[in-house]
Design a protein around this motif. Structure first.
Motif, short mmCIF file in Angstrom:
data_model
loop_
_atom_site.label_atom_id
_atom_site.label_comp_id
_atom_site.label_asym_id
_atom_site.label_seq_id
_atom_site.Cartn_x
_atom_site.Cartn_y
_atom_site.Cartn_z
N ALA A 2 8.60 0.57 1.08
CA ALA A 2 7.45 0.91 0.26
C ALA A 2 7.52 0.19 -1.09
O ALA A 2 8.59 -0.24 -1.53
N ALA A 3 6.37 0.07 -1.75
CA ALA A 3 6.30 -0.55 -3.07
C ALA A 3 7.12 0.25 -4.07
O ALA A 3 7.27 1.47 -3.95
N ARG A 4 7.65 -0.43 -5.07
CA ARG A 4 8.43 0.23 -6.12
C ARG A 4 7.59 1.29 -6.83
O ARG A 4 8.05 2.39 -7.08
N ILE A 5 6.34 0.95 -7.15
CA ILE A 5 5.39 1.89 -7.75
C ILE A 5 4.20 1.97 -6.82
O ILE A 5 3.55 0.97 -6.54
N ALA A 6 3.92 3.17 -6.34
CA ALA A 6 2.85 3.35 -5.35
C ALA A 6 1.50 2.99 -5.96
O ALA A 6 1.17 3.45 -7.05
N PRO A 7 0.70 2.16 -5.26
CA PRO A 7 -0.64 1.86 -5.75
C PRO A 7 -1.53 3.11 -5.66
O PRO A 7 -1.25 4.03 -4.89
N THR A 8 -2.59 3.11 -6.46
CA THR A 8 -3.54 4.22 -6.44
C THR A 8 -4.69 3.87 -5.51
O THR A 8 -5.25 2.77 -5.59
N VAL A 9 -5.04 4.80 -4.65
CA VAL A 9 -6.16 4.65 -3.73
C VAL A 9 -7.19 5.71 -4.09
O VAL A 9 -6.84 6.87 -4.31
N THR A 10 -8.46 5.31 -4.16
CA THR A 10 -9.55 6.27 -4.33
C THR A 10 -10.57 6.03 -3.23
O THR A 10 -10.73 4.90 -2.75
N VAL A 27 10.78 7.60 2.01
CA VAL A 27 10.61 6.20 2.39
C VAL A 27 11.50 5.37 1.48
O VAL A 27 11.71 5.71 0.31
N PRO A 28 12.04 4.26 2.00
CA PRO A 28 12.88 3.41 1.17
C PRO A 28 12.04 2.55 0.22
O PRO A 28 10.96 2.10 0.58
N THR A 29 12.54 2.37 -1.01
CA THR A 29 11.96 1.43 -1.98
C THR A 29 13.10 0.62 -2.58
O THR A 29 14.27 0.94 -2.36
N ALA A 30 12.79 -0.40 -3.36
CA ALA A 30 13.81 -1.20 -4.02
C ALA A 30 14.62 -0.36 -5.00
O ALA A 30 15.77 -0.68 -5.31
N ASP A 31 14.03 0.74 -5.50
CA ASP A 31 14.71 1.64 -6.44
C ASP A 31 15.40 2.80 -5.74
O ASP A 31 15.87 3.72 -6.40
N GLY A 32 15.44 2.79 -4.42
CA GLY A 32 16.04 3.90 -3.67
C GLY A 32 14.97 4.72 -2.98
O GLY A 32 13.78 4.44 -3.09
N PRO A 33 15.37 5.75 -2.24
CA PRO A 33 14.40 6.54 -1.48
C PRO A 33 13.44 7.32 -2.37
O PRO A 33 13.80 7.74 -3.46
N ARG A 34 12.21 7.46 -1.88
CA ARG A 34 11.17 8.22 -2.60
C ARG A 34 10.64 9.29 -1.66
O ARG A 34 10.31 9.02 -0.51
N ARG A 35 10.54 10.53 -2.18
CA ARG A 35 9.95 11.63 -1.40
C ARG A 35 8.45 11.43 -1.30
O ARG A 35 7.79 11.09 -2.28
N VAL A 36 7.92 11.67 -0.11
CA VAL A 36 6.49 11.46 0.16
C VAL A 36 5.96 12.56 1.07
O VAL A 36 6.71 13.16 1.84
N LEU A 37 4.65 12.79 0.96
CA LEU A 37 3.93 13.57 1.95
C LEU A 37 3.66 12.64 3.12
O LEU A 37 3.34 11.47 2.91
N VAL A 38 3.74 13.15 4.33
CA VAL A 38 3.46 12.35 5.52
C VAL A 38 2.30 13.00 6.26
O VAL A 38 2.37 14.17 6.63
N LEU A 39 1.21 12.24 6.43
CA LEU A 39 0.04 12.70 7.18
C LEU A 39 -0.10 11.82 8.41
O LEU A 39 -0.17 10.60 8.29
N LYS A 40 -0.15 12.44 9.60
CA LYS A 40 -0.28 11.69 10.85
C LYS A 40 -1.57 12.09 11.55
O LYS A 40 -1.90 13.27 11.61
N MET A 41 -2.27 11.09 12.06
CA MET A 41 -3.54 11.34 12.75
C MET A 41 -3.84 10.19 13.71
O MET A 41 -3.20 9.15 13.64
N ALA A 42 -4.82 10.39 14.56
CA ALA A 42 -5.23 9.35 15.51
C ALA A 42 -6.07 8.28 14.83
O ALA A 42 -6.01 7.11 15.19
#
Length: 135
Positions: A2-10, A27-42
């Motif tokens: 993943a990106a070092r700094i998450a981009p913003t989506v609107t 998820v792994p980043t260059a700065d180490g792991p980052r906690r994330v919400l995970v949404l899965k769908m079709a």
């Protein structure tokens, strides 16, 4: 990775389709792991899609599209996710704050969505009017 700094989506409308599950992971980043919400769908439909970098190095870059369709085994990894459920109840979810619901009914949609998007995986991405923006 993943990106070092998450981009913003609107997006003005986020409409997942199919069975959607949510949870928290890393998820792994260059700065180490980052906690994330995970949404899965079709699949998912997004209207008035905008993605903007947030790296702090001066100019910003982004993508914009009138619509964006994610199809087949869609997984969103988000550090923050906010919007109005069915256009009525506005909420913000994060891995450290309000927990994500374990199941998102397939008929639910959100308006006025803003998210910090660490990573997205999808079998297919279809856009209408995709363009690169710089500021």
């Amino acid at each position: 990775m993943a990106a070092r700094i998450a981009p913003t989506v609107t997006t003005s409308l986020f409409a997942p389709r199919g069975f959607a599950l949510a949870g928290v992971s890393e998820v792994p980043t260059a700065d180490g792991p980052r906690r994330v919400l995970v949404l899965k769908m079709a699949a998912a439909s997004l209207r008035d899609y905008r993605l903007r970098t947030r790296d702090g190095n001066g100019g910003e870059y982004g993508l914009a599209a009138a619509s964006l369709e994610l199809r087949g085994d869609v997984t969103l990894y988000l550090t923050r996710f906010s919007g109005c459920i069915e256009g009525l109840l506005c909420v913000t979810f994060s891995p450290e704050g309000l927990p994500a619901p374990p199941v998102i009914p397939p008929f639910v949609f959100m308006t006025g969505v803003s998210a910090e998007q660490a990573l997205v995986t999808s079998d297919e991405i279809v856009t209408d009017g995709l363009r690169l923006e710089a500021s």
